[in-house]
Write an enzyme that holds these catalytic residues in place. Structure first.
Site, PDB file in Angstrom:
ATOM      1  N   TYR A   1      -8.291  -5.486   7.119  1.00 46.00           N
ATOM      2  CA  TYR A   1      -7.988  -4.057   7.060  1.00 46.00           C
ATOM      3  C   TYR A   1      -8.803  -3.454   5.924  1.00 46.00           C
ATOM      4  CZ  TYR A   1      -5.717   0.426   6.732  1.00 46.00           C
ATOM      5  OH  TYR A   1      -5.493   1.771   6.717  1.00 46.00           O
TER       6      TYR A   1
ATOM      7  N   ARG B   1      -3.704  -4.429  16.687  1.00 41.60           N
ATOM      8  CA  ARG B   1      -3.003  -3.318  17.302  1.00 41.60           C
ATOM      9  C   ARG B   1      -4.013  -2.219  17.571  1.00 41.60           C
ATOM     10  NH1 ARG B   1       1.682  -4.037  19.638  1.00 41.60           N
ATOM     11  NH2 ARG B   1       2.555  -2.030  19.030  1.00 41.60           N
TER      12      ARG B   1
ATOM     13  N   ASP C   1     -10.201   0.392   4.308  1.00 39.53           N
ATOM     14  CA  ASP C   1     -10.366   1.835   4.305  1.00 39.53           C
ATOM     15  C   ASP C   1     -11.853   2.171   4.290  1.00 39.53           C
ATOM     16  OD1 ASP C   1      -7.632   2.368   4.280  1.00 39.53           O
ATOM     17  OD2 ASP C   1      -7.531   2.222   2.091  1.00 39.53           O
TER      18      ASP C   1
ATOM     19  N   ARG D   1       0.811  -1.210   0.000  1.00 42.56           N
ATOM     20  CA  ARG D   1       0.000   0.000   0.000  1.00 42.56           C
ATOM     21  C   ARG D   1       0.847   1.262   0.000  1.00 42.56           C
ATOM     22  NH1 ARG D   1      -2.928  -3.051   3.927  1.00 42.56           N
ATOM     23  NH2 ARG D   1      -1.960  -1.852   5.599  1.00 42.56           N
TER      24      ARG D   1
ATOM     25  N   ARG E   1       3.555   8.970  15.545  1.00 47.60           N
ATOM     26  CA  ARG E   1       3.300  10.188  14.796  1.00 47.60           C
ATOM     27  C   ARG E   1       2.634  11.223  15.680  1.00 47.60           C
ATOM     28  NH1 ARG E   1      -1.799   8.676  10.716  1.00 47.60           N
ATOM     29  NH2 ARG E   1      -3.146   7.701  12.278  1.00 47.60           N
TER      30      ARG E   1
ATOM     31  N   ARG F   1       7.633   7.106  -5.359  1.00 53.06           N
ATOM     32  CA  ARG F   1       7.447   7.900  -6.567  1.00 53.06           C
ATOM     33  C   ARG F   1       8.764   8.525  -7.019  1.00 53.06           C
ATOM     34  NH1 ARG F   1       2.678  10.345  -3.462  1.00 53.06           N
ATOM     35  NH2 ARG F   1       0.957   8.921  -3.901  1.00 53.06           N
TER      36      ARG F   1
ATOM     37  N   GLU G   1       0.664   9.939  19.056  1.00 54.65           N
ATOM     38  CA  GLU G   1       0.003   8.651  18.885  1.00 54.65           C
ATOM     39  C   GLU G   1       0.966   7.506  19.210  1.00 54.65           C
ATOM     40  OE1 GLU G   1      -1.658   6.108  15.127  1.00 54.65           O
ATOM     41  OE2 GLU G   1      -2.434   8.157  15.340  1.00 54.65           O
TER      42      GLU G   1
END
Length: 369
Positions: A350, A251, A352, A174, A281, A178, A302
Site C-alpha cells: 500500500y 480489494r 500513497d 494510519r 462512501r 485527536r 463506492e
C-alpha cells in the site's frame, strides 16, 4: 548510442521514471498502458455535461511532508489548497471524521475539554491489549468498543471483505484520533489537488520528444522486450508471472454514478459505517474544486469487492497466504535481469502518491546503464 527503455504503466511511478530519464538525453523511452488513458487510478477528466473535474477511480488528495516531492510535482501544474474533511454516517447521524473532540462530544453527548476527553477515552479502551495481534485489537486498545463499533467495524468489514480480526494491526495505525477539533483527515504540511487534474500533471510529465506513449497496449509474458535495454514494470507482480504461485489478494472498488441539480450532500466525502448500507462512501466531485458555480452535480457511490482477473486492483490485502506467495514471486524477480519492479502493484505494497513519487525519484537517480 541511445539506450531503449520500456516503462509498463502510465501512472505516477512510470511517469516519474520517464520524466527523469528523459532529462538525461541518454534514452529513447516507450511508456505503455493497457488502459485507454494515462494516469492509472489517479486518472481525472472533465465531465462534458457539468464541466466538473471527475476522479474516475475515486478521490485522490495529494498530501506530503516531503518538500522535495511537493516542489517536484508542482513543476507540472498548479494545485489548489483542498483540505479533506470527511464526514461519517453512523446509525443515521452525521459525525466529524476522523475521530476528534467534536466526534467524541457528539457521540457520547458530553462537553469534554481536550484533557477530559483523553482521560475519558483512556477509560473506554481495552487496556488488557498490550500488543495488538490484529486490526480489531488495535482499535479496541486505541478507542474502545463503543467508537470502534460505531465508526470502524462496519466500514472496515465492507472495505476489506473479511472480519477485522483477520487484518493486520498496521492498517489502523494510519487512522488518527485527536483530542481537539482538527477535522483535517491528513496531518501533512502540504495538501491539495491539481487544478486541472492528475492526468494533466502526468501528461505534462510525459511531454518530451524522447518519450512515446502507447495506450490500449496490454503487457503480458508474451510481449517481446528484446529490443529494450531495460524495463521498468509497474503492473501487478502475479500477472507478470501468469499467476504461477497463485493470485495475490487485492480489494477493488466499483462505482454507481448519479447526477442531480444543485448540491447532493454538501461535502466531498461521506463515509457510511453501517453494515446494512452496501456502499462504503459517497464522493461528490464538485466539492474537490474551488469553483462554486456548478448548476449540476455528480456523485459516486463506492462499493468494495474482491478483485477478479479483469478488475483493477486497488488495495493489497497482504494476508498470510498472500505474503507466502509474494516471497516466491520476489525470488523470481531477483532472477530477472534488466527489469525493475516498482510502485504499488509492482511491489505489492500500500503506497500513497507521495511514496510512489519518492520511490520513483530515488530509483531514477540511481539508475545507470
Amino acid at each position: 548510442m541511445l539506450k531503449n527503455i520500456l516503462i509498463v504503466g502510465a501512472g505516477f511511478s512510470g511517469a516519474v521514471i520517464a520524466e527523469r530519464l528523459s532529462k538525461t538525453k541518454k534514452y529513447n523511452i516507450v511508456v505503455m498502458d493497457k488502459r485507454c488513458h494515462i494516469g492509472g487510478n489517479c486518472h481525472t477528466e472533465v465531465d462534458p455535461e457539468t464541466k466538473i473535474l471527475v476522479h474516475k477511480y475515486g478521490p485522490h488528495i495529494f498530501n506530503t511532508n516531503n518538500l522535495d516531492v511537493w516542489n517536484y510535482i508542482r513543476t507540472f501544474g498548479t494545485f489548489n489548497n483542498f483540505t479533506n474533511r470527511i464526514k461519517v454516517n453512523s446509525r443515521g447521524t452525521i459525525y466529524s471524521f476522523p475521530i476528534n473532540l467534536h466526534t467524541i462530544n457528539q457521540f457520547f453527548n458530553v462537553s469534554l475539554s481536550p484533557s477530559e476527553a483523553a482521560q475519558f477515552i483512556d477509560q473506554k479502551r481495552d487496556k488488557s491489549i498490550i500488543e495488538a495481534r490484529n486490526f480489531e485489537e488495535q482499535a479496541l486498545g486505541m478507542i474502545g468498543r463503543d467508537l470502534y463499533e460505531a465508526f470502524i467495524y462496519g466500514y472496515t468489514k465492507k472495505q476489506w471483505g473479511c472480519d477485522p480480526e483477520r487484518l493486520p494491526a498496521s492498517i489502523l495505525k494510519r487512522l488518527p484520533v485527536r483530542f481537539n477539533y482538527n477535522d483535517n483527515y491528513y496531518d501533512k504540511i502540504y495538501q491539495g489537488i491539481p487544478q486541472k487534474g492528475y492526468s494533466n500533471i502526468i501528461e505534462n510529465m510525459l511531454d518530451d520528444k524522447s518519450i512515446r506513449v502507447l495506450t490500449d497496449t496490454p503487457f503480458d509474458s508474451s510481449f517481446d522486450v528484446s529490443s529494450f535495454d531495460h524495463v521498468f514494470y509497474t503492473g501487478s507482480i502475479d500477472s507478470f508471472f501468469d499467476y504461477k504461485y497463485g493470485k495475490l489478494g487485492y480489494r477493488t472498488v466499483t462505482f454507481e454514478e448519479e447526477r442531480t441539480i444543485g448540491d447532493y450532500q454538501g461535502n466531498a466525502v461521506i463515509n457510511y459505517a453501517d453494515l446494512d448500507v452496501p456502499y462504503t462512501r459517497i464522493h461528490e466531485h464538485k466539492h474537490f474544486s474551488q469553483k462554486t458555480n456548478f448548476k449540476k452535480t455528480i456523485y459516486f457511490r463506492e462499493f468494495s469487492k474482491e478483485t477478479e482477473i479483469h478488475d483493477e486492483p486497488y488495495y493489497p490485502k497482504r494476508l498470510k497466504d498472500d505474503k507466502e506467495a509474494l516471497e516466491k514471486y520476489q525470488k523470481d524477480i531477483e532472477k530477472k535481469q534488466n527489469f525493475t519492479f516498482l510502485g504499488r502493484l509492482g511491489t505489492y505494497r500500500y503506497m500513497d502518491m507521495e511514496l510512489v513519487i519518492s520511490e520513483a525519484l530515488r530509483i531514477s537517480r540511481n539508475f545507470k546503464i
